[in-house]
Design a protein around this motif. Structure first.
Motif, mmCIF file in Angstrom:
data_model
loop_
_atom_site.group_PDB
_atom_site.id
_atom_site.type_symbol
_atom_site.label_atom_id
_atom_site.label_comp_id
_atom_site.label_asym_id
_atom_site.label_seq_id
_atom_site.Cartn_x
_atom_site.Cartn_y
_atom_site.Cartn_z
ATOM 1 N N VAL A 65 39.288 80.556 28.991
ATOM 2 C CA VAL A 65 38.106 79.855 28.471
ATOM 3 C C VAL A 65 36.845 80.564 28.946
ATOM 4 C CG1 VAL A 65 36.735 77.729 28.654
ATOM 5 C CG2 VAL A 65 39.187 77.586 28.206
ATOM 6 N N TRP A 80 42.041 78.206 31.952
ATOM 7 C CA TRP A 80 40.619 78.115 32.321
ATOM 8 C C TRP A 80 39.984 79.478 32.501
ATOM 9 C CZ3 TRP A 80 38.725 74.037 30.594
ATOM 10 C CH2 TRP A 80 39.398 72.821 30.655
ATOM 11 N N LYS A 99 38.342 79.620 22.010
ATOM 12 C CA LYS A 99 37.834 79.010 23.237
ATOM 13 C C LYS A 99 38.010 77.493 23.193
ATOM 14 C CE LYS A 99 33.704 78.113 25.925
ATOM 15 N NZ LYS A 99 32.276 78.260 26.068
ATOM 16 N N LEU A 138 41.566 76.539 23.682
ATOM 17 C CA LEU A 138 41.935 76.706 25.088
ATOM 18 C C LEU A 138 41.388 75.563 25.944
ATOM 19 C CD1 LEU A 138 41.432 80.555 25.430
ATOM 20 C CD2 LEU A 138 43.593 79.326 25.758
ATOM 21 N N VAL A 139 40.173 75.114 25.638
ATOM 22 C CA VAL A 139 39.602 73.966 26.359
ATOM 23 C C VAL A 139 40.476 72.735 26.133
ATOM 24 C CG1 VAL A 139 37.663 72.348 26.446
ATOM 25 C CG2 VAL A 139 37.224 74.807 26.411
#
Length: 140
Positions: free
Chosen positions: A130, A127, A84, A87-88
């Protein structure tokens, strides 16, 4: 956060608010860049939605840090959290690159060029991933 009956749930709700602001704005902007609602001028839409997205991201970062701090020992080695966070970082980097490459010419676009559409598609995937990873953290 652990000692309060209300603080953790309130911060969790703030995290959700940040998600709605960030993902909602990015969803509309990315879909517009991908061709949805071509009559809506990008020059008017992009700055307005970007403000919501940045506000949501800042809320997400602050509340996410607080949520992490409340349960850091259990989360520190969680592979899903690591994915996560990557990915952010990817989503932020992609947005920064998009802004750097296209912010001056975006208001003039009648047709969105392929490289910009590709970045919008990557943004949308990043997004949404995420969001999915964050939600799945409750189960893994």
């Amino acid at each position: 956060m652990r000692e309060s009956d209300w603080l953790y749930p309130v911060v969790n709700l703030l995290h959700l608010l940040g998600l709605v602001l960030l993902l909602g704005a990015m969803l509309f902007l990315d879909l517009r860049l991908l061709g949805l609602a071509p009559r809506v001028p990008l020059g008017l839409l992009a700055p307005w939605l970007t403000g919501f997205a940045v506000s949501g991201l800042l809320i997400q970062l602050a509340s996410g840090l607080a949520l992490f701090a409340a349960d850091a020992m259990a989360l520190i080695g969680n592979r899903l959290l690591q994915i996560k966070l990557l990915l952010v970082l990817f989503g932020i980097g992609n947005a920064g690159l998009f802004r750097w490459r296209f912010s001056r010419v975006l208001p003039k676009w009648e047709i969105v060029p392929l490289p910009a559409r590709m970045q919008a598609g990557l943004s949308l995937c990043a997004w949404l991933s995420v969001m999915a990873a964050g939600r799945l953290l409750a189960y893994f």
